[in-house]
Design a protein around this motif. Structure first.
Motif, PDB file in Angstrom:
ATOM      1  N   MET A   1       0.843  -1.199   0.000  1.00 46.28           N
ATOM      2  CA  MET A   1       0.000   0.000   0.000  1.00 46.28           C
ATOM      3  C   MET A   1       0.871   1.241   0.000  1.00 46.28           C
ATOM      4  SD  MET A   1      -2.864   1.151   2.791  1.00 46.28           S
ATOM      5  CE  MET A   1      -3.719   2.727   2.622  1.00 46.28           C
ATOM      6  N   ALA A   2       0.667   2.141  -0.967  1.00 46.30           N
ATOM      7  CA  ALA A   2       1.483   3.347  -1.080  1.00 46.30           C
ATOM      8  C   ALA A   2       1.201   4.289   0.082  1.00 46.30           C
ATOM      9  CB  ALA A   2       1.186   4.048  -2.414  1.00 46.30           C
ATOM     10  N   ALA A   3       2.275   4.938   0.565  1.00 44.59           N
ATOM     11  CA  ALA A   3       2.121   5.893   1.658  1.00 44.59           C
ATOM     12  C   ALA A   3       1.401   7.138   1.164  1.00 44.59           C
ATOM     13  CB  ALA A   3       3.494   6.259   2.219  1.00 44.59           C
ATOM     14  N   SER A   4       0.626   7.768   2.041  1.00 40.97           N
ATOM     15  CA  SER A   4      -0.107   8.983   1.705  1.00 40.97           C
ATOM     16  C   SER A   4       0.812  10.184   1.905  1.00 40.97           C
ATOM     17  CB  SER A   4      -1.341   9.102   2.606  1.00 40.97           C
ATOM     18  OG  SER A   4      -1.989  10.330   2.415  1.00 40.97           O
ATOM     19  N   VAL A   5       1.288  10.779   0.807  1.00 38.91           N
ATOM     20  CA  VAL A   5       2.195  11.922   0.882  1.00 38.91           C
ATOM     21  C   VAL A   5       1.559  13.116   0.178  1.00 38.91           C
ATOM     22  CG1 VAL A   5       4.244  10.452   0.987  1.00 38.91           C
ATOM     23  CG2 VAL A   5       3.426  11.270  -1.228  1.00 38.91           C
ATOM     24  N   SER A   6       2.095  14.300   0.438  1.00 38.55           N
ATOM     25  CA  SER A   6       1.506  15.524  -0.097  1.00 38.55           C
ATOM     26  C   SER A   6       1.760  15.673  -1.593  1.00 38.55           C
ATOM     27  CB  SER A   6       2.070  16.743   0.628  1.00 38.55           C
ATOM     28  OG  SER A   6       3.409  16.968   0.248  1.00 38.55           O
ATOM     29  N   SER A   7       0.867  16.401  -2.253  1.00 39.65           N
ATOM     30  CA  SER A   7       1.030  16.675  -3.684  1.00 39.65           C
ATOM     31  C   SER A   7       2.274  17.518  -3.951  1.00 39.65           C
ATOM     32  CB  SER A   7      -0.212  17.390  -4.221  1.00 39.65           C
ATOM     33  OG  SER A   7      -1.371  16.594  -4.069  1.00 39.65           O
ATOM     34  N   SER A   8       2.612  18.404  -3.020  1.00 41.23           N
ATOM     35  CA  SER A   8       3.777  19.278  -3.215  1.00 41.23           C
ATOM     36  C   SER A   8       5.057  18.483  -3.370  1.00 41.23           C
ATOM     37  CB  SER A   8       3.911  20.234  -2.025  1.00 41.23           C
ATOM     38  OG  SER A   8       2.804  21.105  -1.959  1.00 41.23           O
ATOM     39  N   ASP A 145      -2.639  10.870   5.764  1.00 49.38           N
ATOM     40  CA  ASP A 145      -3.845  10.223   6.273  1.00 49.38           C
ATOM     41  C   ASP A 145      -3.787   9.974   7.777  1.00 49.38           C
ATOM     42  OD1 ASP A 145      -1.901   8.271   6.331  1.00 49.38           O
ATOM     43  OD2 ASP A 145      -2.970   6.846   5.042  1.00 49.38           O
ATOM     44  N   GLY A 146      -2.673  10.370   8.414  1.00 45.25           N
ATOM     45  CA  GLY A 146      -2.542  10.222   9.853  1.00 45.25           C
ATOM     46  C   GLY A 146      -1.978   8.887  10.306  1.00 45.25           C
ATOM     47  N   ARG A 147      -1.762   7.975   9.372  1.00 40.63           N
ATOM     48  CA  ARG A 147      -1.171   6.682   9.730  1.00 40.63           C
ATOM     49  C   ARG A 147       0.347   6.784   9.689  1.00 40.63           C
ATOM     50  NH1 ARG A 147      -3.399   1.969   9.971  1.00 40.63           N
ATOM     51  NH2 ARG A 147      -1.641   0.902   8.971  1.00 40.63           N
ATOM     52  N   PRO A 148       1.031   6.013  10.549  1.00 32.63           N
ATOM     53  CA  PRO A 148       2.489   6.023  10.489  1.00 32.63           C
ATOM     54  C   PRO A 148       2.992   5.722   9.075  1.00 32.63           C
ATOM     55  CG  PRO A 148       1.770   4.922  12.482  1.00 32.63           C
ATOM     56  CD  PRO A 148       0.531   5.193  11.674  1.00 32.63           C
ATOM     57  N   SER A 153      -1.454  -1.948   5.403  1.00 33.76           N
ATOM     58  CA  SER A 153      -2.879  -1.615   5.550  1.00 33.76           C
ATOM     59  C   SER A 153      -3.446  -2.100   6.877  1.00 33.76           C
ATOM     60  CB  SER A 153      -3.693  -2.212   4.397  1.00 33.76           C
ATOM     61  OG  SER A 153      -3.470  -3.606   4.304  1.00 33.76           O
ATOM     62  N   ASN A 154      -2.877  -3.173   7.428  1.00 33.35           N
ATOM     63  CA  ASN A 154      -3.327  -3.621   8.768  1.00 33.35           C
ATOM     64  C   ASN A 154      -2.384  -3.024   9.811  1.00 33.35           C
ATOM     65  OD1 ASN A 154      -1.158  -5.203   8.000  1.00 33.35           O
ATOM     66  ND2 ASN A 154      -2.325  -7.094   7.960  1.00 33.35           N
ATOM     67  N   VAL A 155      -1.507  -3.804  10.384  1.00 36.23           N
ATOM     68  CA  VAL A 155      -0.481  -3.295  11.298  1.00 36.23           C
ATOM     69  C   VAL A 155       0.804  -4.066  11.044  1.00 36.23           C
ATOM     70  CG1 VAL A 155      -2.048  -2.533  13.127  1.00 36.23           C
ATOM     71  CG2 VAL A 155      -1.218  -4.898  13.116  1.00 36.23           C
ATOM     72  N   PRO A 156       1.965  -3.469  11.374  1.00 35.83           N
ATOM     73  CA  PRO A 156       3.225  -4.193  11.193  1.00 35.83           C
ATOM     74  C   PRO A 156       3.365  -5.314  12.221  1.00 35.83           C
ATOM     75  CG  PRO A 156       3.576  -1.823  11.516  1.00 35.83           C
ATOM     76  CD  PRO A 156       2.165  -2.127  11.895  1.00 35.83           C
ATOM     77  N   GLU A 157       4.441  -6.069  12.091  1.00 33.66           N
ATOM     78  CA  GLU A 157       4.778  -7.065  13.102  1.00 33.66           C
ATOM     79  C   GLU A 157       5.001  -6.361  14.439  1.00 33.66           C
ATOM     80  OE1 GLU A 157       4.880 -10.466  12.781  1.00 33.66           O
ATOM     81  OE2 GLU A 157       3.953 -10.018  10.841  1.00 33.66           O
ATOM     82  N   PRO A 158       4.805  -7.032  15.559  1.00 31.22           N
ATOM     83  CA  PRO A 158       4.955  -6.401  16.874  1.00 31.22           C
ATOM     84  C   PRO A 158       6.341  -5.797  17.081  1.00 31.22           C
ATOM     85  CG  PRO A 158       3.889  -8.545  17.081  1.00 31.22           C
ATOM     86  CD  PRO A 158       4.361  -8.435  15.667  1.00 31.22           C
ATOM     87  N   GLN A 159       6.419  -4.889  18.051  1.00 31.29           N
ATOM     88  CA  GLN A 159       7.677  -4.247  18.395  1.00 31.29           C
ATOM     89  C   GLN A 159       8.720  -5.293  18.760  1.00 31.29           C
ATOM     90  OE1 GLN A 159       6.183   0.025  20.159  1.00 31.29           O
ATOM     91  NE2 GLN A 159       6.684  -1.549  21.637  1.00 31.29           N
ATOM     92  N   GLY A 160       9.966  -4.970  18.430  1.00 29.37           N
ATOM     93  CA  GLY A 160      11.075  -5.876  18.728  1.00 29.37           C
ATOM     94  C   GLY A 160      12.217  -5.679  17.756  1.00 29.37           C
ATOM     95  N   LYS A 242       1.777  10.021  22.250  1.00 28.10           N
ATOM     96  CA  LYS A 242       1.253   8.656  22.079  1.00 28.10           C
ATOM     97  C   LYS A 242       0.459   8.615  20.779  1.00 28.10           C
ATOM     98  CE  LYS A 242       0.463   4.398  23.626  1.00 28.10           C
ATOM     99  NZ  LYS A 242       1.543   3.393  23.791  1.00 28.10           N
ATOM    100  N   PRO A 243       1.157   8.571  19.645  1.00 30.09           N
ATOM    101  CA  PRO A 243       0.463   8.662  18.356  1.00 30.09           C
ATOM    102  C   PRO A 243      -0.371   7.431  18.012  1.00 30.09           C
ATOM    103  CG  PRO A 243       2.788   8.233  18.026  1.00 30.09           C
ATOM    104  CD  PRO A 243       2.612   8.502  19.485  1.00 30.09           C
ATOM    105  N   MET A 244      -0.018   6.275  18.553  1.00 31.76           N
ATOM    106  CA  MET A 244      -0.757   5.051  18.268  1.00 31.76           C
ATOM    107  C   MET A 244      -1.160   4.376  19.571  1.00 31.76           C
ATOM    108  SD  MET A 244      -0.968   5.019  15.021  1.00 31.76           S
ATOM    109  CE  MET A 244      -1.563   3.359  14.678  1.00 31.76           C
ATOM    110  N   THR A 245      -2.436   4.068  19.701  1.00 31.60           N
ATOM    111  CA  THR A 245      -2.896   3.335  20.878  1.00 31.60           C
ATOM    112  C   THR A 245      -2.498   1.867  20.757  1.00 31.60           C
ATOM    113  OG1 THR A 245      -5.043   2.926  19.826  1.00 31.60           O
ATOM    114  CG2 THR A 245      -4.847   4.896  21.222  1.00 31.60           C
ATOM    115  N   GLY A 246      -2.627   1.151  21.854  1.00 32.92           N
ATOM    116  CA  GLY A 246      -2.297  -0.266  21.814  1.00 32.92           C
ATOM    117  C   GLY A 246      -0.873  -0.533  22.264  1.00 32.92           C
TER     118      GLY A 246
END
Length: 371
Positions: A1-8, A145-148, A153-160, A242-246
Motif C-alpha cells: 500500500m502506497a504511503a499517503s504523501v503531499s502533492s507538493s 492520512d494520519g497513519r504512520p 494496511s493492517n499493522v506491522p509485526e509487533p515491536q522488537g 502517544k500517536p498510536m494506541t495499543g
C-alpha cells in the motif's frame, strides 16, 4: 500500500533547482522562525537584507499578524519578532540565514507563558554549577492520512526488530532522517546523534551538550528543520506523545542533566540529592512536561512501554521504566549525569530545563533567603 504523501512533494524538483541556482548578488534571505500561540507549532517568514549579517545584532526586528497565530486579537494584532539566535540556512544555502525569534507584545512584553528571558534569569543564578543538558527528541513520521509512514494496511509485526534496525522491513523513512541530520549539521545545530526507535516509523535525534538557554534554542531549530525536511518529502513529523494506541511505544523527550559537581569525583552523591529534590516536586514537573499540563503525557506515562506511571516517581540504575534513570556507566564511575525520562515529545524545552534547574539547584537557596 502506497504511503499517503503531499502533492507538493511530487512537484518537479529539477525546475525548482533552476531557480534556486540563480545568483542573488549581495542580498541575503533571512527566515524568521517563532513559536506560535499553541506552544507547539512553529511559524516562519522570509525577508531580504542588503548584505549578509555577521551576527545576531545585524538582523533587524520584524513584526507579524499575531491574530493569525493565536497570539493576539484582531484589534491589536501586530507583534514583534526579536532575533535571538542565528543559523545557516540548509535549504537556500549560504549566505542565507535562519533566525529563531522571541515574540513580544505591543508593550514589548513576552507573548509566551514561559519566555526565554525568564529562563535566562534562572540560568544566571545557576551559572557557577556549569549546568549541561542534552535532550533526546523522539518523533513519528506520518502520512497525510494520519497513519504512520509506510505502515501496511493492517499493522506491522509487533515491536522488537525496529529499534536501531536496518532493512526495508524494519526501517521506515531513513532518507528523511539522514537529510535532517545533514541539515542540522549545515545549519550549526548541536545535533549529537540519531537512531530508529522501538515503534516502526518512529525515530529519535539528540541535541547537546548545551548550556542554559542554548538547549531550548537548538532543539526548537532542530524541530523546525525536521518539519521543513518532512515537507520536502511530503510527510508529517508528529511530536504527539502517544500517536498510536495499543501495544506501541509513545514518544518522549528524555532530558540528560549534569552539573560540574556531578561530573567530578563522587558526583553520584550530588546526583542522588538532585533526584531526592525531583521526587518532592514530581507533580509540578509533570504539569510542565507537556503543553497541556500533563494531559498529553498521561496517555504515554502508563508504567508500560519503557515509562513510569505518571502518578508515581521512581528512579533506578539503567532502568528505562523509571522516572529518572542513572546510566550504568555513571553508577559504576560514581560520577556523570542523570536522565529525566518524563518530558513528552511535544514539551517546551525552555520550561523543562528551567524547572529542572530550579528544583535541583535553587529551591533550597530560595528557602534560605526567605528565612
Amino acid at each position: 500500500m502506497a504511503a499517503s504523501v503531499s502533492s507538493s512533494s511530487h512537484l518537479n524538483k529539477t525546475v525548482r533547482q533552476h531557480y534556486m541556482s540563480l545568483p542573488q548578488g549581495d542580498k541575503c534571505l533571512v527566515t524568521y522562525i517563532w513559536i506560535d500561540g499553541t506552544g507547539e507549532g512553529l511559524r516562519n517568514k522570509t525577508r531580504t537584507l542588503d548584505r549578509e549579517p555577521k551576527g545576531i545584532d545585524d538582523i533587524p526586528e520584524w513584526n507579524f499578524d499575531g491574530s493569525s497565530t493565536s497570539q493576539s486579537d484582531r484589534k491589536n494584532s501586530d507583534l514583534y519578532l526579536i532575533p535571538v539566535c542565528m543559523f545557516r540556512d540548509p535549504f537556500t544555502l549560504d549566505p542565507n540565514k535562519l533566525v529563531l525569534c522571541e515574540v513580544l507584545t505591543c508593550d514589548r512584553e513576552p507573548a509566551a507563558k514561559k519566555s526565554s528571558r525568564e529562563l535566562q534569569q534562572v540560568m544566571e543564578k545557576v551559572k557557577n554549577y556549569d549546568l549541561w543538558f542534552g535532550m533526546e527528541q523522539e518523533y513519528t513520521l506520518l502520512g497525510l492520512d494520519g497513519r504512520p509512514f509506510s505502515w501496511p494496511s493492517n499493522v506491522p509485526e509487533p515491536q522488537g526488530p525496529y529499534y536501531c534496525g536496518v532493512g526495508a522491513n524494519k526501517s521506515y523513512g531513513r532518507d528523511i532522517v539522514e537529510c535532517h541530520y545533514k541539515a542540522c549539521l549545515y545549519a550549526g545545530v548541536k545535533i549529537y546523534g540519531t537512531n530508529a526507535e522501538v515503534m516502526p516509523s518512529q525515530w529519535e535525534f539528540q541535541v547537546g551538550t548545551c548550556q542554559g538557554i542554548e538547549m531550548g534554542d537548538h532543539l526548537w531549530v532542530a524541530r523546525f528543520l525536521l518539519h521543513r525536511v518532512c515537507e520536502d518529502f511530503g510527510v508529517v513529523a508528529s511530536l504527539d506523545p502517544k500517536p498510536m494506541t495499543g501495544n506501541w511505544n509513545g514518544a518522549g523527550c528524555h532530558t540528560n542533566v549534569s552539573t560540574n559537581q556531578m561530573r567530578e569525583e563522587n558526583g553520584l552523591d550530588h546526583i542522588t540529592k538532585a533526584i531526592d529534590k525531583l521526587n518532592k516536586r514530581h507533580p509540578q514537573h509533570i504539569r510542565l512536561y507537556d503543553p497541556h499540563e500533563g494531559k498529553d503525557n498521561i496517555r504515554r506515562l502508563t508504567g508500560q512501554h519503557e515509562t513510569a506511571n505518571i502518578n508515581t516517581f521512581t528512579h533506578g540504575v539503567a532502568h528505562r521504566g523509571s522516572s529518572i534513570r542513572i546510566p550504568r556507566e555513571t553508577f559504576e564511575q560514581k560520577k556523570g549525569y542523570f536522565e529525566d525520562r518524563r518530558p513528552a515529545a511535544n514539551c517546551d524545552p525552555y520550561s523543562v530545563i528551567e524547572v529542572i534547574a530550579t528544583t535541583c539547584l535553587l529551591d533550597s537557596e530560595d528557602k534560605q533567603e526567605s528565612k
